[in-house]
Design a protein around this motif. Sequence first.
Motif, PDB file in Angstrom:
ATOM      1  N   ASN A 166      12.199  12.292  -2.056  1.00 41.67           N
ATOM      2  CA  ASN A 166      12.473  10.737  -1.714  1.00 41.67           C
ATOM      3  C   ASN A 166      11.601  10.204  -0.481  1.00 41.67           C
ATOM      4  N   LEU A 167      11.737  10.653   0.600  1.00 38.22           N
ATOM      5  CA  LEU A 167      10.947  10.498   2.055  1.00 38.22           C
ATOM      6  C   LEU A 167       9.397  10.500   1.276  1.00 38.22           C
ATOM      7  N   ALA A 168       9.037  11.472   0.811  1.00 37.91           N
ATOM      8  CA  ALA A 168       7.700  11.435   0.563  1.00 37.91           C
ATOM      9  C   ALA A 168       7.068  10.339  -0.367  1.00 37.91           C
ATOM     10  N   ASN A 169       8.151   9.821  -1.307  1.00 39.71           N
ATOM     11  CA  ASN A 169       7.659   8.830  -2.171  1.00 39.71           C
ATOM     12  C   ASN A 169       7.638   7.615  -1.471  1.00 39.71           C
ATOM     13  N   GLU A 170       8.675   7.554  -0.419  1.00 35.65           N
ATOM     14  CA  GLU A 170       8.820   6.319   0.180  1.00 35.65           C
ATOM     15  C   GLU A 170       7.731   6.130   1.296  1.00 35.65           C
ATOM     16  N   VAL A 171       7.194   7.225   1.915  1.00 28.64           N
ATOM     17  CA  VAL A 171       6.416   7.190   2.805  1.00 28.64           C
ATOM     18  C   VAL A 171       4.859   6.906   2.268  1.00 28.64           C
ATOM     19  N   LYS A 172       4.849   7.409   0.834  1.00 24.34           N
ATOM     20  CA  LYS A 172       3.482   7.201   0.116  1.00 24.34           C
ATOM     21  C   LYS A 172       3.467   5.502   0.004  1.00 24.34           C
ATOM     22  N   LYS A 173       4.560   5.095  -0.638  1.00 23.69           N
ATOM     23  CA  LYS A 173       4.620   3.435  -1.070  1.00 23.69           C
ATOM     24  C   LYS A 173       4.308   3.025   0.228  1.00 23.69           C
ATOM     25  N   GLN A 174       5.019   2.973   1.645  1.00 17.74           N
ATOM     26  CA  GLN A 174       4.810   2.433   2.679  1.00 17.74           C
ATOM     27  C   GLN A 174       3.163   2.530   3.025  1.00 17.74           C
ATOM     28  N   ALA A 175       2.824   3.847   2.976  1.00 14.44           N
ATOM     29  CA  ALA A 175       1.254   3.901   3.232  1.00 14.44           C
ATOM     30  C   ALA A 175       0.264   3.001   2.499  1.00 14.44           C
ATOM     31  N   GLU A 176       0.930   2.871   1.030  1.00 13.54           N
ATOM     32  CA  GLU A 176       0.030   2.122   0.538  1.00 13.54           C
ATOM     33  C   GLU A 176       0.075   0.336   0.934  1.00 13.54           C
ATOM     34  N   ASN A 177       1.361   0.259   1.360  1.00  8.70           N
ATOM     35  CA  ASN A 177       1.533  -0.998   1.756  1.00  8.70           C
ATOM     36  C   ASN A 177       0.812  -1.250   2.939  1.00  8.70           C
ATOM     37  N   ILE A 178       0.615  -0.431   4.054  1.00  8.88           N
ATOM     38  CA  ILE A 178      -0.033  -0.421   5.102  1.00  8.88           C
ATOM     39  C   ILE A 178      -1.652  -0.712   4.952  1.00  8.88           C
ATOM     40  N   LEU A 210       1.485  10.177   8.234  1.00  5.93           N
ATOM     41  CA  LEU A 210       2.394  10.050   7.210  1.00  5.93           C
ATOM     42  C   LEU A 210       2.251  11.034   6.141  1.00  5.93           C
ATOM     43  N   LYS A 211       1.135  11.304   5.867  1.00  7.97           N
ATOM     44  CA  LYS A 211       0.999  12.191   4.517  1.00  7.97           C
ATOM     45  C   LYS A 211       1.276  13.373   4.698  1.00  7.97           C
ATOM     46  N   LYS A 212       1.332  14.006   6.148  1.00  5.96           N
ATOM     47  CA  LYS A 212       1.481  15.212   6.465  1.00  5.96           C
ATOM     48  C   LYS A 212       2.902  15.277   6.880  1.00  5.96           C
TER      49      LYS A 212
END
Lengths: 521, 326
Positions: A166-178, A210-212
């Motif tokens: 869940n965390l990774a998904n959320e981080v990925k999503k937000q990274a895309e937003n950024i 964030l990816k790491k």
Amino acid sequence: MDMEYIYKSIKSLKNRMHLNNAVLSLMWGLAAASGTAFFLACLSLFVPVPFVMRILAGVYLFAVLLSLTAALFLRPGNLAVIKAADALGLKERLITAYELKDDGSPLSRVQRYDALKAASQTNFKALYAIKFPKYQGLACVVLALLTLLCLALPSGAREKAAGMENLANEVKKQAENIDKERKELSKKAILSDKKLQEINQRIDQLLKELKKADTEAKAVKALAKTKHELEELQNKGVSSELKQLGERLSESPATRDFGEALKNGNLADMKQKLEQLNNRLKNLSPEGKKELAQKFEQAARELANSPELAQNLADLSQALASGDLSSLGSHMASLENTLSQLARSDSALAQAMQQYENEVLQQLSNSLDSARQQISSQGGQGSSTAQGGENPGQGTGSGPSNKGGGGAGDQSSNRDLGYSGDESGGGARMPGQEKKKDYEGIYAPSRLGGDSSASQVKGSKGGAGQSQWSEAEGAPVQKGNTVPYDQVLGEYKSEAMQSLEGSSIPPVMQDMVRDYFSSLE
Amino acid sequence: MDVSGSDVKNVMDTVAKIENEIAKQMVGQRELIRQVVICILAGGNVLLEGVPGLGKTRLVKTLGKVLGLSFSRIQFTPDLMPADVVGTNIIVRSGGEEGMFKFQPGPIFSHIVLADEINRATPKTQSALLEAMQEQTVTVGGTTYKMPRPFFVLATQNPIEMEGTYPLPEAQLDRFLFKLDVPFPSLEELTDIVTMTAGNREEELQKVSSGEEIMIMRNIAREIPVAKPVLEFAMRLVLATHPESEFAPPVTKKYVRFGSSPRGAQAVIAAARLRAVLDGRYNVAFEDVKYAAYPALRHRVFLNFEGQSEGITADSLIGEIISALG
């Protein structure tokens, strides 16, 4: 007779053998993949393996691709096909012909012809069946079933892995937003290339971190760090040229006000002070004008990075030095224009930074908060995270005062007050569900003595003396309420800031505390 | 020798004619006839083993007639002397001159020699055949005489268990290309045998071949190619009869005392070539080797006491070796 005719006559057998090899290769690949999948499924029972299903799919895909690639190279050679054909009833005609291929004697030619005739009359399709490798197939099925069984078994490690997912998904999503916001920012072209490059560098660094990040703490830390860097960038954003010029002009009493206005970067104030300076210049003594001209000239030399501003100052200096008051007005107007542009640019940068902070980073913070809530809620269900049920919480509290004091800890530390930790809020957000601000519940104790301001008592703890401790039944303990943490965040933050001011904490550590509270907002 | 396809076909046709002609006098026993013809064309000697009355002598006599070759029969008895077989020098006087020694050839000097009930003679007399069978020469009184070509010995013997027999020495057994077991006829065959021989009707036999033709067919057969894997298989097969060999399966190690000599390997390949020709092929196959292995090796493999006591036969042993080699 050429052997090529014989090779052609056994080509169908060659194709079937190749197909058989390919099927065998594929089944071996699948069996190996099934074995690996079973191992991973077993491993995921004890060790958190995020995205285990994706990994398993990848393993199978890799095995299939690898075995199919290998199958391309598993085409049997002519000799192997000849031996197989002989075994299918050609009675070593082909292998003999193969060995006699360079022999031109009549008997050898007759033998080759006999071999060709026999091969042409043989129905290899009927004699050579495509075999399904049943043992490998059985192994695949058994291992796949065991893998599914393993995946169906619940375990703490698997729940932890789900939280990491869940965390990774959320981080990925937000990274895309950024990243998206970063592109939007680039399109707006309100920042200079240099500033934009700096921002991009920091954002790239943030995205990498964030990816790491495999834990919530690391993601939040990376976020806070970038936020801090962007703040620094914003502070630095106020034009260094203006500041530099302001410093220089503040040294002279005649231009001190204008210099202060330049340092502040306030456009309206700057204009006003410049107007005042313009008026003042007309009444200035020749020595004063000369001194001022030198100041302007010196400042012009120092502003090598801003040629336009330097030129304006040089013109102004020249006009003052020559006493040409008629052109002074136009030079002052040019200076005002240039300064206005610089100030507006700084203002635009500040605005952009603010927008970035307010919109993008806040969104990221919120998203990560949401992900963190999910992790926290999963941790509260039995995993050994720091907020887990049995670990005593750490609280900060004030010392004895005339108005009483209270302590705030996390929910698990307040079991003695009759609250259990399962009141923590924050549920997992389903995919596609609208995102809303859902703050984690936190226990907010009521202070004994009612609403009053807390007082800080300074002092040091000594080792001397005695202390007694007893448990009093029926003590006037007031319970508190579990409220969303955003409702108490301000209060807690201000208490923390007060504590920072009253404690001897290294500045770096103070920054960390500030960053922490900033990240919670 | 350049051998063409028609030459091979001629061999096939001639052998078919020989077999058909023999079949006029022999009821059943088609496989036995085939194996005897193979052995003759391979240039070997045949040892026929079977109880009395199965037509062994009849087969040999018929063969002599059909092939148009000189034929002599030696009935081996315990009192038969070597000179009775190979011949002897006798004093000859003519016209008042001094007597001089003259070699009087024995019955062995024929194209086909039927050594009937060879195991009834003493080993000394049996050994008189050794040189003739191998080198196809006979040495008497320091003079070596060549045997007529083609020359081959067809010996018959009763099973060793029967009384009044002397087992053939191993060296002599090795000189026989094939040892063939003559099976007892089936009911139908027995009926036909009785019908044919108990009446007055006698089938006239035709000569369908000659000594020269046999020599040509023998040379043609020797040109039949053997692929390397087939040759290796035959050699492994022979080596597998030796208990100390790396190719020996457990059954060999357990039951065999001595394995086949290199003559066994030669016999297998020679017979396999002919079998391939008679099967209409121009190459030797694995199945030819397997086919030839039984008659060519069964008298060259000597069982140990354990094998004999457990009733292991040479044929079953060879079968297991073939299975083990795949």
